[in-house]
Design a protein around this motif. Sequence first.
Motif, PDB file in Angstrom:
ATOM      1  N   ARG A 155      37.828  42.671  38.952  1.00  0.00           N
ATOM      2  CA  ARG A 155      37.117  42.423  40.236  1.00  0.00           C
ATOM      3  C   ARG A 155      35.826  41.362  39.676  1.00  0.00           C
ATOM      4  NH1 ARG A 155      40.576  45.976  40.632  1.00  0.00           N
ATOM      5  NH2 ARG A 155      41.073  46.997  42.602  1.00  0.00           N
ATOM      6  N   GLY A 156      35.867  40.506  40.807  1.00  0.00           N
ATOM      7  CA  GLY A 156      34.763  39.219  40.492  1.00  0.00           C
ATOM      8  C   GLY A 156      33.319  39.959  40.030  1.00  0.00           C
ATOM      9  N   TYR A 157      32.893  40.845  40.475  1.00  0.00           N
ATOM     10  CA  TYR A 157      31.503  41.232  40.354  1.00  0.00           C
ATOM     11  C   TYR A 157      31.273  41.670  38.627  1.00  0.00           C
ATOM     12  CZ  TYR A 157      33.470  45.995  40.154  1.00  0.00           C
ATOM     13  OH  TYR A 157      34.316  46.896  40.052  1.00  0.00           O
ATOM     14  N   ASN A 158      32.412  41.632  37.797  1.00  0.00           N
ATOM     15  CA  ASN A 158      32.277  42.002  36.666  1.00  0.00           C
ATOM     16  C   ASN A 158      33.771  41.691  35.859  1.00  0.00           C
ATOM     17  OD1 ASN A 158      31.881  43.025  34.030  1.00  0.00           O
ATOM     18  ND2 ASN A 158      31.810  45.048  34.616  1.00  0.00           N
ATOM     19  N   MET A 159      33.720  40.413  35.548  1.00  0.00           N
ATOM     20  CA  MET A 159      35.113  39.972  34.984  1.00  0.00           C
ATOM     21  C   MET A 159      34.575  38.719  33.776  1.00  0.00           C
ATOM     22  SD  MET A 159      37.249  38.209  37.994  1.00  0.00           S
ATOM     23  CE  MET A 159      38.518  37.704  36.885  1.00  0.00           C
ATOM     24  N   GLY A 160      35.827  38.415  33.247  1.00  0.00           N
ATOM     25  CA  GLY A 160      35.600  37.159  32.548  1.00  0.00           C
ATOM     26  C   GLY A 160      37.000  36.662  31.857  1.00  0.00           C
ATOM     27  N   LEU A 161      36.573  35.485  31.376  1.00  0.00           N
ATOM     28  CA  LEU A 161      38.031  34.754  30.900  1.00  0.00           C
ATOM     29  C   LEU A 161      37.662  33.645  29.796  1.00  0.00           C
ATOM     30  CD1 LEU A 161      39.402  32.377  33.364  1.00  0.00           C
ATOM     31  CD2 LEU A 161      37.345  33.556  33.597  1.00  0.00           C
ATOM     32  N   SER A 162      38.527  33.400  28.879  1.00  0.00           N
ATOM     33  CA  SER A 162      38.278  32.348  27.801  1.00  0.00           C
ATOM     34  C   SER A 162      38.157  31.096  28.613  1.00  0.00           C
ATOM     35  CB  SER A 162      39.052  32.417  26.834  1.00  0.00           C
ATOM     36  OG  SER A 162      40.447  32.085  27.289  1.00  0.00           O
ATOM     37  N   LYS A 163      37.592  30.303  27.963  1.00  0.00           N
ATOM     38  CA  LYS A 163      37.550  28.741  28.353  1.00  0.00           C
ATOM     39  C   LYS A 163      38.896  28.155  28.462  1.00  0.00           C
ATOM     40  CE  LYS A 163      35.765  24.239  27.318  1.00  0.00           C
ATOM     41  NZ  LYS A 163      34.647  23.553  26.596  1.00  0.00           N
ATOM     42  N   ALA A 165      41.838  30.078  28.751  1.00  0.00           N
ATOM     43  CA  ALA A 165      42.466  30.750  30.034  1.00  0.00           C
ATOM     44  C   ALA A 165      41.909  29.883  31.417  1.00  0.00           C
ATOM     45  CB  ALA A 165      42.112  32.124  30.077  1.00  0.00           C
ATOM     46  N   PHE A 166      40.595  29.624  31.454  1.00  0.00           N
ATOM     47  CA  PHE A 166      40.356  28.677  32.610  1.00  0.00           C
ATOM     48  C   PHE A 166      40.928  27.724  32.829  1.00  0.00           C
ATOM     49  CE2 PHE A 166      37.068  25.812  34.546  1.00  0.00           C
ATOM     50  CZ  PHE A 166      37.127  26.069  35.706  1.00  0.00           C
ATOM     51  N   GLU A 167      40.922  26.870  31.917  1.00  0.00           N
ATOM     52  CA  GLU A 167      41.452  25.433  31.850  1.00  0.00           C
ATOM     53  C   GLU A 167      43.030  25.459  32.056  1.00  0.00           C
ATOM     54  OE1 GLU A 167      40.133  24.055  28.081  1.00  0.00           O
ATOM     55  OE2 GLU A 167      38.185  23.157  28.774  1.00  0.00           O
ATOM     56  N   CYS A 168      43.674  26.367  31.571  1.00  0.00           N
ATOM     57  CA  CYS A 168      45.024  26.573  31.727  1.00  0.00           C
ATOM     58  C   CYS A 168      45.536  26.897  33.354  1.00  0.00           C
ATOM     59  CB  CYS A 168      45.552  27.568  30.820  1.00  0.00           C
ATOM     60  SG  CYS A 168      47.535  27.827  31.186  1.00  0.00           S
ATOM     61  N   SER A 169      44.821  27.957  33.599  1.00  0.00           N
ATOM     62  CA  SER A 169      44.847  28.574  35.087  1.00  0.00           C
ATOM     63  C   SER A 169      44.156  27.840  36.064  1.00  0.00           C
ATOM     64  CB  SER A 169      44.549  29.872  35.278  1.00  0.00           C
ATOM     65  OG  SER A 169      42.905  30.040  35.097  1.00  0.00           O
ATOM     66  N   GLU A 170      43.191  26.880  35.761  1.00  0.00           N
ATOM     67  CA  GLU A 170      42.449  26.217  36.695  1.00  0.00           C
ATOM     68  C   GLU A 170      41.494  27.003  37.511  1.00  0.00           C
ATOM     69  OE1 GLU A 170      44.654  23.382  38.837  1.00  0.00           O
ATOM     70  OE2 GLU A 170      44.800  22.109  36.905  1.00  0.00           O
ATOM     71  N   GLY A 171      41.409  28.307  37.175  1.00  0.00           N
ATOM     72  CA  GLY A 171      40.421  29.314  38.022  1.00  0.00           C
ATOM     73  C   GLY A 171      41.118  29.852  39.251  1.00  0.00           C
ATOM     74  N   PHE A 172      40.078  29.767  39.797  1.00  0.00           N
ATOM     75  CA  PHE A 172      40.411  30.458  41.441  1.00  0.00           C
ATOM     76  C   PHE A 172      41.114  29.473  42.492  1.00  0.00           C
ATOM     77  CE2 PHE A 172      36.737  32.736  39.583  1.00  0.00           C
ATOM     78  CZ  PHE A 172      37.233  34.129  39.738  1.00  0.00           C
ATOM     79  N   GLY A 178      40.086  37.928  47.985  1.00  0.00           N
ATOM     80  CA  GLY A 178      40.898  38.687  46.865  1.00  0.00           C
ATOM     81  C   GLY A 178      41.229  37.676  45.665  1.00  0.00           C
ATOM     82  N   GLU A 179      40.412  36.655  45.685  1.00  0.00           N
ATOM     83  CA  GLU A 179      40.565  35.666  44.681  1.00  0.00           C
ATOM     84  C   GLU A 179      40.326  36.260  43.134  1.00  0.00           C
ATOM     85  OE1 GLU A 179      36.164  35.913  44.844  1.00  0.00           O
ATOM     86  OE2 GLU A 179      37.838  35.875  46.258  1.00  0.00           O
ATOM     87  N   GLN A 222      41.851  43.366  54.159  1.00  0.00           N
ATOM     88  CA  GLN A 222      42.627  42.023  54.372  1.00  0.00           C
ATOM     89  C   GLN A 222      42.869  41.189  53.104  1.00  0.00           C
ATOM     90  OE1 GLN A 222      39.380  40.837  56.939  1.00  0.00           O
ATOM     91  NE2 GLN A 222      40.644  40.491  58.720  1.00  0.00           N
ATOM     92  N   ASN A 223      42.028  41.345  52.013  1.00  0.00           N
ATOM     93  CA  ASN A 223      42.220  40.636  50.696  1.00  0.00           C
ATOM     94  C   ASN A 223      43.520  41.168  50.248  1.00  0.00           C
ATOM     95  OD1 ASN A 223      40.032  39.439  51.719  1.00  0.00           O
ATOM     96  ND2 ASN A 223      38.486  40.720  50.102  1.00  0.00           N
ATOM     97  N   ARG A 224      43.772  42.262  50.069  1.00  0.00           N
ATOM     98  CA  ARG A 224      45.006  42.813  49.454  1.00  0.00           C
ATOM     99  C   ARG A 224      46.145  42.218  49.918  1.00  0.00           C
ATOM    100  NH1 ARG A 224      46.542  44.577  44.510  1.00  0.00           N
ATOM    101  NH2 ARG A 224      44.466  45.739  44.375  1.00  0.00           N
ATOM    102  N   ILE A 225      46.382  41.920  51.099  1.00  0.00           N
ATOM    103  CA  ILE A 225      47.487  41.343  52.261  1.00  0.00           C
ATOM    104  C   ILE A 225      47.467  39.927  51.796  1.00  0.00           C
ATOM    105  CG2 ILE A 225      48.637  40.955  54.198  1.00  0.00           C
ATOM    106  CD1 ILE A 225      48.658  43.796  53.368  1.00  0.00           C
ATOM    107  N   ASN A 226      46.213  39.259  51.745  1.00  0.00           N
ATOM    108  CA  ASN A 226      46.148  37.905  51.455  1.00  0.00           C
ATOM    109  C   ASN A 226      46.809  37.503  49.760  1.00  0.00           C
ATOM    110  OD1 ASN A 226      45.197  34.987  52.040  1.00  0.00           O
ATOM    111  ND2 ASN A 226      43.928  35.207  50.207  1.00  0.00           N
ATOM    112  N   VAL A 227      46.429  38.569  49.015  1.00  0.00           N
ATOM    113  CA  VAL A 227      46.967  38.190  47.628  1.00  0.00           C
ATOM    114  C   VAL A 227      48.401  38.412  47.500  1.00  0.00           C
ATOM    115  CG1 VAL A 227      46.927  39.272  45.235  1.00  0.00           C
ATOM    116  CG2 VAL A 227      44.523  39.213  46.554  1.00  0.00           C
TER     117      VAL A 227
END
Length: 323
Positions: A155-163, A165-172, A178-179, A222-227
Amino acid sequence: MFFSVIIPVFNRPQEIHELLNSLLAQEEKDFEVIIIEDGSEFTCSHIVEEFQELLNVRYLFIANVGQGFARNYGMKQAFGNYFVLFDSDCIIPSSYFSLLKSAIIDRKLDAFGGPDAAGHDFSDFQKAMNYSMTSVFTTGGIRGKLKDPSKYQARGYNMGLSKEAFECSEGFVDPNKGEDIELSIRLKKLGYKLELVEEAFVYHKRKNTIWNFFKQSFSFGQNRINVSRYHPEAIKLIHLMPAFFLVFECSLLLMLLVYPYTNVFFIIGMLIFAIWKTSIFVHASVVNTSIKIGILSIITSIGQLSAYGLGMITEGVKKIIKG
């Protein structure tokens, strides 16, 4: 630098001072802080200035794009090799980064998610909200209490990823629907290792009115459906529990209006409902050592599940209509 802390803010300057103070008290000092003001009318720039000589902190103002895209912007400006994301209404325990660093290294994590908790100084209502969001008697059974940490969706309030992983996924890919769950699923599909780090929890000061809390719960449904638009497998039977709960409530109300009290289905339903409410009252009262919080937890739990279920149903109907 090991960590870059990314914090999007939108019209919540009052929360930033407490969050930055908690970062100032960290045992592990190897991090920078990036505040992204997401087009706010009421900014926190004056508060950030107070910490300029105490923390390695940068303040960035952008036009409003939503917290997912604001986080992307912050990560693109970051110098660390591991990005940690917090919401502005979080307070971070002093051992957080030292525990997280050990978990990342020992478990070779590319990404992580952590749980949330209520602080001792939180109001009774905030503690009741936290209970309804984290209890095994509500949706909390799947939030930070998994036997298999690899099944966790951060969940976005407490999460993290490597640089990397971010560059490969391009983030959100979504600004605020539900991003965080979507990114968690996508990272795993890309082959990155994302797990729950249970000891890396944050104190989470949630919405401060009951109406805002229920609105937020509705949006979570709503977000769960959006995902599921991105990942159809994102909705499992357990995620439908709030929708079933709402249907169960409505069925009891309908039977109360249509059938006499002697109707066996109504009696059984009311007995199940009473047992569930009693379980929440007893558990919440014991956990928080407060009968008042136990009573409030019944209200917040019923409202949270009902609003979440309504959000799922209404968004699900929209999805079906749109095809």
